[in-house]
Structure formats: structure tokens, C-alpha cells
Design a protein around this motif. Sequence first.
Motif, short mmCIF file in Angstrom:
data_model
loop_
_atom_site.label_atom_id
_atom_site.label_comp_id
_atom_site.label_asym_id
_atom_site.label_seq_id
_atom_site.Cartn_x
_atom_site.Cartn_y
_atom_site.Cartn_z
N GLU A 7 6.41 4.78 1.55
CA GLU A 7 6.05 4.18 2.83
C GLU A 7 7.25 3.53 3.50
O GLU A 7 7.41 3.59 4.72
N TYR A 8 8.12 2.91 2.70
CA TYR A 8 9.33 2.31 3.25
C TYR A 8 10.20 3.39 3.88
O TYR A 8 10.72 3.22 5.00
N LEU A 9 10.36 4.52 3.19
CA LEU A 9 11.18 5.61 3.70
C LEU A 9 10.55 6.25 4.93
O LEU A 9 11.25 6.59 5.89
N ARG A 10 9.25 6.43 4.92
CA ARG A 10 8.56 6.99 6.09
C ARG A 10 8.80 6.15 7.34
O ARG A 10 9.13 6.66 8.40
N LYS A 11 8.64 4.83 7.19
CA LYS A 11 8.82 3.93 8.32
C LYS A 11 10.27 3.94 8.80
O LYS A 11 10.54 4.02 10.00
N LEU A 12 11.21 3.88 7.86
CA LEU A 12 12.62 3.86 8.23
C LEU A 12 13.03 5.14 8.94
O LEU A 12 13.73 5.11 9.96
N LEU A 13 12.58 6.29 8.44
CA LEU A 13 12.96 7.57 9.03
C LEU A 13 12.37 7.73 10.43
O LEU A 13 13.03 8.27 11.32
N LYS A 14 11.17 7.23 10.63
CA LYS A 14 10.57 7.32 11.96
C LYS A 14 11.32 6.43 12.95
O LYS A 14 11.58 6.82 14.09
N ARG A 16 14.51 5.39 12.72
CA ARG A 16 15.91 5.78 12.90
C ARG A 16 16.09 7.15 13.54
O ARG A 16 17.04 7.38 14.28
N SER A 17 15.19 8.09 13.22
CA SER A 17 15.41 9.47 13.66
C SER A 17 14.24 10.10 14.38
O SER A 17 14.35 11.20 14.93
N GLY A 18 13.08 9.43 14.38
CA GLY A 18 11.89 10.02 14.99
C GLY A 18 11.12 10.92 14.06
O GLY A 18 10.02 11.38 14.40
N LEU A 19 11.65 11.20 12.87
CA LEU A 19 10.99 12.08 11.91
C LEU A 19 9.68 11.46 11.47
O LEU A 19 9.64 10.35 10.96
N ASP A 20 8.58 12.17 11.70
CA ASP A 20 7.24 11.66 11.41
C ASP A 20 6.67 12.39 10.19
O ASP A 20 6.05 13.43 10.31
N LEU A 21 6.91 11.82 9.01
CA LEU A 21 6.47 12.45 7.77
C LEU A 21 5.00 12.13 7.50
O LEU A 21 4.57 10.99 7.62
N SER A 22 4.25 13.16 7.14
CA SER A 22 2.85 12.93 6.77
C SER A 22 2.78 12.38 5.35
O SER A 22 3.78 12.34 4.62
N ALA A 23 1.59 11.97 4.95
CA ALA A 23 1.44 11.31 3.65
C ALA A 23 1.68 12.24 2.47
O ALA A 23 1.85 11.77 1.34
N ASP A 24 1.70 13.54 2.69
CA ASP A 24 1.82 14.50 1.59
C ASP A 24 3.20 15.14 1.49
O ASP A 24 3.36 16.21 0.92
N LYS A 25 4.22 14.48 2.02
CA LYS A 25 5.56 15.07 2.04
C LYS A 25 6.51 14.41 1.02
O LYS A 25 7.73 14.48 1.16
N GLN A 26 5.95 13.80 -0.04
CA GLN A 26 6.81 13.19 -1.06
C GLN A 26 7.76 14.20 -1.69
O GLN A 26 8.92 13.88 -1.97
N TYR A 27 7.27 15.43 -1.87
CA TYR A 27 8.10 16.46 -2.48
C TYR A 27 9.34 16.74 -1.65
O TYR A 27 10.42 16.99 -2.20
#
Length: 293
Positions: A7-14, A16-27
Motif C-alpha cells: 500500500e505504501y508503494l502503491r500510494k507513492l507510485l501514484k 510520483r508518476s501517476g501509475l495506478d496499481l490495482s490491488a492484485d499487482k504485487q507480482y
Amino acid sequence: MTPQDYEYLRKLLKERSGLDLSADKQYLVESRLVPLARKESLAGIPELVQKMKVGAEALTAEVVEAMTTNETFFFRDKLPFDHLKEAVLPALAQARAARRSLRIWCAASSTGQEPYSIAMCLKEAGAMLAGWRTEIVATDLSLAVLEKSKAGIFSQFEVQRGLPIQMLVKYFTQNGELWQLNADIRSMVQHRQLNLLQDFSHLGTFDVIFCRNVLIYFDQDTKAKIFERISRMLEPDGVLALGAAESVVGITNAFKPYPDRRGLYRPNAAPTVVRPGIATLVPQAPRSIASAR
């Protein structure tokens, strides 16, 4: 990787870069960041996250860069470049006959195949643009891919993806197993680091904007805001090219389809932003052809 780390990485990436990762993209995160953790002599992603949290800004920038998708190849999807040669350039050559200049922006330009494909299209236009001042501005979030693009050196695999053999022979010089674009093509492209989430009005206005296969990673609200800002940077008769799987439908009314040319759009005179139950008028900014140097 714990759910909290993800969740920390998802928030940071959104942010900083706009990348919107869904909850199933851990891989996907693990495949990109575990090698980075090893390079930093860290045990894994939890340790990577912990180091980022204590203010390792350089490491955070590396994480964002590692997660950025840089898939590209010459004349990708072919159709937009056919449209550029067959319809867009002839129309602009007529409309800009007095000015004799063109500005083209290639957003999210990655390792350079797209802006250099555009440059080759301009070269192939020959007499139609002879003596014109043409400017191609290539921007990307990643400094690493911009440096590769500036060098204009590509592997055998890279030049075999989409590049017609006649253009390879005409515009490249072979050096062992590598191919370098000739200096006249490289000099047509300016490179600048740019984050699409931040203000980019300083680039000036353009006749053509290629913004392909990047906004698909953003959420709808972010897409709408970027489309609004892009629309203000296009000349009234300018053209926006999107990726094969992209559209403005349901996101913004800032653009209307270019007649009979799929994937191309023109700015509307007074665009509105599509929101559930809301249509907000977006005033047009004054237009200028001054370029940012």
C-alpha cells in the motif's frame, strides 16, 4: 512483501508518476523491485521500503524509474505514422505555409523509437517541408531512457521491431552488433525530463502531440486533468495522437475525433470535463507559438 508495504508503494507510485496499481499487482512490484533491492544490498522489499521511509530520495527515484513501463519500438502500431504522413503533415504544410515551422511533442518518449520515427517521417516528407524549422520535443520521466535516446544507439533486436529495412539502411550506421542513428536525425529531437503530473505549460504550444500508451496507466481523474492541460497546448487546428487502445470518450470533451483518422483528435474550442453528472467548462488559455528553450 507485507500488505502495508504494498500500500505504501502503491500510494507513492501514484503520487510520483501517476501509475495506478490495482490491488492484485504485487507480482509486478516484486519482479521490478527485488532486483533493485539486491543491487542496494538489501534483503528484500520490506527493507527497501524502510530505507525509502527514512528519506532516501535517490532510492525513491530509482524505485519510480524501475516501475515505469518503457515498452516501445519503431513505428509502433504503424497507423498513427501513416496518418502523420498522409493527412496531418500535408494539412499542416498548407496551414503553416506563411510561418514555415512545425513543433511536435512526443510525451513519454522512452528510449527514443517514437520521436525518431516521427523525425524520419519529417525527413521523408522531402520537398514539402524543405527549408522549414521543425522541432521535436521528446520528454520522459526517466533520465536513464532519455540518455539512451540521446545516444540513438539500438541493438539488432530493437531495429528489427517495426523499422522498415530501407529506413535502417538510409538513416542508421552499423557498428558491430549495434546501429546508431545518423546525426542529422538525432539533431531533430530535443530531450527533456518531464513528469506529466506536474505543470508542463512551459514547453509552449505544438502543432502535433503524440501521447501514446502512457495514460492507460493513470486513473480516470488524472487522465481528464492531463487531457485538459494538453488541449491548451495544441494549436486550434493541431492534432493529438493516442495509442491504439486509448480514447478520450467518457473522459473529456476537450477533444473531438480527427475526420476519418482513427486515434487522432483535435482540440474543441471550449472543452468540458466529463464527470459523473457534471460538465465543467474549461477556459482556453491564450495560445502562443513561442517555444521554451
